[in-house]
Design an enzyme around this catalytic site. Structure first.
Site, mmCIF file in Angstrom:
data_model
loop_
_atom_site.group_PDB
_atom_site.id
_atom_site.type_symbol
_atom_site.label_atom_id
_atom_site.label_comp_id
_atom_site.label_asym_id
_atom_site.label_seq_id
_atom_site.Cartn_x
_atom_site.Cartn_y
_atom_site.Cartn_z
ATOM 1 N N ARG A 21 0.832 -1.206 0.000
ATOM 2 C CA ARG A 21 0.000 0.000 0.000
ATOM 3 C C ARG A 21 0.865 1.255 0.000
ATOM 4 N NH1 ARG A 21 -5.528 -1.401 2.720
ATOM 5 N NH2 ARG A 21 -5.458 -3.674 2.645
ATOM 6 N N SER A 189 -19.341 -1.561 2.199
ATOM 7 C CA SER A 189 -18.684 -0.498 1.438
ATOM 8 C C SER A 189 -17.907 -0.966 0.228
ATOM 9 C CB SER A 189 -17.746 0.288 2.359
ATOM 10 O OG SER A 189 -16.702 -0.542 2.828
ATOM 11 N N HIS A 217 -21.284 3.536 6.683
ATOM 12 C CA HIS A 217 -21.338 3.985 5.295
ATOM 13 C C HIS A 217 -22.735 4.447 4.905
ATOM 14 C CE1 HIS A 217 -17.237 2.966 4.080
ATOM 15 N NE2 HIS A 217 -17.351 1.935 4.895
ATOM 16 N N THR A 245 -20.212 6.547 12.275
ATOM 17 C CA THR A 245 -18.970 7.310 12.236
ATOM 18 C C THR A 245 -19.264 8.764 11.943
ATOM 19 O OG1 THR A 245 -16.780 7.466 11.218
ATOM 20 C CG2 THR A 245 -18.600 6.905 9.769
ATOM 21 N N LYS A 248 -17.087 9.981 7.757
ATOM 22 C CA LYS A 248 -17.442 9.761 6.350
ATOM 23 C C LYS A 248 -18.416 10.840 5.901
ATOM 24 C CE LYS A 248 -16.084 4.919 6.253
ATOM 25 N NZ LYS A 248 -15.309 4.905 7.490
#
Length: 404
Positions: A21, A189, A217, A245, A248
């Site tokens: 990554r 997601s 999400h 959350t 987002k």
């Protein structure tokens, strides 16, 4: 023992599999999002367009949110001062918890420093407190939910993704008097599909199980007030715990749960991930509070985002690109190979100024590697046309299949 060799070999394995990554070096342009500046691989900043942010509605750029944060910064300063128990229990925290409880039709809410922590801390605590608890977990649940269930040390039974028959089969096999908890998400997601929440609640009622719904999400994105899929479908009152959350659709940082006063108090009093963590800075909480309040009364952002997602899906399908089925705001484009996924992402960024991260194993199963686009209300049709043209050119260059 050669410790460094072990660490180098671990990284080399990721490179060999095409799964290493790389984190992009960017700054977003305030007031002009999704435009940003990239600092990687060239001298100075280069303009790019961001296509993979979880700031789905651009609320991190909203004037009301920025104004609230600036006002709070100058009023109370930067940090929170400690854990909630010692010095970090500010008036902003209490106001936001009340707002979130109301949003989800619950008696109380509890803030955490991230959605990961809210899942891990709550699920691990519940599993330890409920004698003989059995957790029934959807096979595609987020890593934070899996970590929480593992940390609980209780029995876990995994049901096939959104498979009600398999879930009931597992519930029926469990002792009738055993404590049971069904843990699942509303919007998944990576695929963009939605759980059958009402039907899962029916099974929970039938088998006397608690329910834990991750709405990260979906909060801000669905429902008349941004309460998520559970609000949209009118089932929020049937769920034991709703987790969400602030990082987002609300555009800031942090996580939370909403539940009964007693259950919320239990997590507040027993969860180490809450008790021993410095609380969110008031400036962040104030920004989240402004965002939640705005999205409770405004659907403009939600409607714009849904329209953008549908437009991009339509344009990709029309160009023969392998866009995966999705009933939500998530637009996944199937690649199926980790090395090619990374290569496409690199070409898009370097040659076209388009930023989208490759999604590889273990986030998704091997062979389903993809690019995950999250178009928002500020992505224009011209941006989408440019993106689709770039993707078609790259697909042709790499001799990848495009549907006729």
């Amino acid at each position: 023992m050669d410790y460094n060799r072990i660490f180098r070999d671990a990284i080399d394995r990721l490179h060999a599999e095409g799964r290493y990554r790389v984190f992009i070096d960017i700054l977003r342009n305030r007031g002009n999002y999704p435009n940003a500046r990239c600092f990687a691989g060239h001298n100075g900043a280069r303009p790019i367009t961001v296509w993979c942010s979880n700031d789905y509605l651009g609320m991190g750029q909203h004037p009301d949110v920025i104004a609230a944060m600036e006002e709070t910064l100058h009023d109370v300063g930067a940090g929170s001062g400690g854990t909630r128990n010692i010095g970090g229990n500010t008036h902003y925290h209490l106001e936001l918890e009340n707002e979130l409880a109301e949003l989800h039709d619950k008696e109380a809410a509890l803030l955490f420093t991230s959605g990961y922590i809210s899942n891990e801390a709550t699920l691990s605590t519940l599993g330890k407190l409920l004698p003989g608890c059995i957790v029934f977990s959807d096979e595609l649940n987020h890593a934070s939910m899996i970590a929480g269930i593992r940390g609980a040390g209780c029995e876990k039974r995994v049901f096939r993704h959104n498979d009600l028959e398999h879930l009931e089969e597992l519930l029926a096999e469990a002792p009738r008097d055993a404590a049971k908890l069904i843990a699942f998400e509303s919007v998944y997601s990576m695929d963009g599909d939605i759980a059958p929440i009402a039907e899962i609640c029916d099974l929970a009622d039938k088998y006397n199980a608690l329910t834990y719904l991750d709405e990260v999400h979906a909060v801000g994105m669905y429902g008349d007030h941004g309460g998520g899929i559970s609000e949209r479908d009118g089932v929020a009152h049937r769920l034991t715990i709703i987790e969400g959350t602030l990082a987002k659709a609300f555009g800031i940082m942090g996580g939370y749960i909403a539940a009964s006063k007693t259950l919320t108090d239990v997590i507040r009093s027993y969860a180490p991930g809450f008790i021993f963590t410095t609380s969110l800075a008031p400036v962040l909480v104030a920004g989240a509070l402004a965002s939640v309040r705005h999205l409770k009364s405004s659907s403009v952002e939600r409607e714009g985002q849904q329209a953008a997602a549908e437009m991009l899906k339509t344009k990709m399908r029309g160009a023969g690109l392998p866009v995966m089925p999705s009933t939500t705001h998530i637009v996944p484009l199937l690649v199926g190979d980790p090395a090619k996924c990374k290569k496409i992402s690199d070409i898009l960024l370097i040659e076209y100024g388009v930023y989208v991260q490759p999604i590889n194993y273990p986030t998704v199963p091997r062979g389903t590697e993809r690019l995950r686009f999250t178009p928002g209300p500020n992505h224009s049709e011209a941006m989408m046309d440019d993106l689709v043209r770039a993707l078609v050119e790259i697909w042709d260059r790499l001799e990848m299949r495009i549907a006729a």
